[in-house]
Write an enzyme that holds these catalytic residues in place. Structure first.
Site, mmCIF file in Angstrom:
data_model
loop_
_atom_site.group_PDB
_atom_site.id
_atom_site.type_symbol
_atom_site.label_atom_id
_atom_site.label_comp_id
_atom_site.label_asym_id
_atom_site.label_seq_id
_atom_site.Cartn_x
_atom_site.Cartn_y
_atom_site.Cartn_z
ATOM 1 C CB CYS A 30 -14.736 3.160 12.437
ATOM 2 S SG CYS A 30 -15.452 2.333 12.854
ATOM 3 C CB CYS A 52 -16.872 5.495 8.190
ATOM 4 S SG CYS A 52 -18.030 7.676 7.840
ATOM 5 C CB CYS A 85 -17.516 -0.333 15.981
ATOM 6 S SG CYS A 85 -19.087 -0.971 15.915
#
Length: 137
Positions: free
Chosen positions: A85, A11, A89
């Site tokens: 997020c 996150c 990533c």
């Protein structure tokens, strides 16, 4: 590297949702699954309301600290679970990616964090069941 399946929870601040998810997975799966958590922009400390909410169910995350998301953490994980997020990533072929839609507990009191904690537990229990069913994590 381990033969155990591995899960990375990500996150933004690695201070609430991903910390609670990692704690639930450690608690419910024991050492059967390797657990990591990280944040794209880690906070200074774990959210006190998340610490309190997890303590209410007998899980201590007070000693945890937010960690920065690294490419290596993603590379060595079988499953990468993001929680708000977005595209931060890194993506590697052959990894399983899940995005859990969870309210951000940042700035909220323990009463608001409890339902998030409970939803995370349900998601983690389902994840464990999937992992236990076979090698195609």
């Amino acid at each position: 590297m381990s033969d155990k399946p591995s899960v990375l929870f990500v996150c933004v601040h690695n201070a609430g949702r991903s910390q609670m998810a990692a704690a639930w997975l450690r608690h419910l799966a024991g050492d059967r699954i390797e657990v990591r958590s990280a944040g794209s922009a880690p906070g200074d400390a774990v959210n006190p309301a998340a610490v309190e909410a997890m303590a209410e169910v007998g899980i201590d995350i007070s000693g945890q600290a937010p960690k920065i998301l690294t490419v290596d953490a993603v590379r060595v994980s079988d499953v990468c679970i993001t929680m708000g997020c977005g595209d931060t990533c890194p993506v590697f072929p052959g990894k399983r990616y899940l995005d859990w839609k969870l309210e951000d507990p940042a700035g909220q009191g323990v009463a608001a964090v409890r339902p998030i904690r409970d939803k995370i537990r349900i998601l983690v229990e389902a994840l464990i069941e999937e992992i236990d069913q076979g090698p195609d994590v």
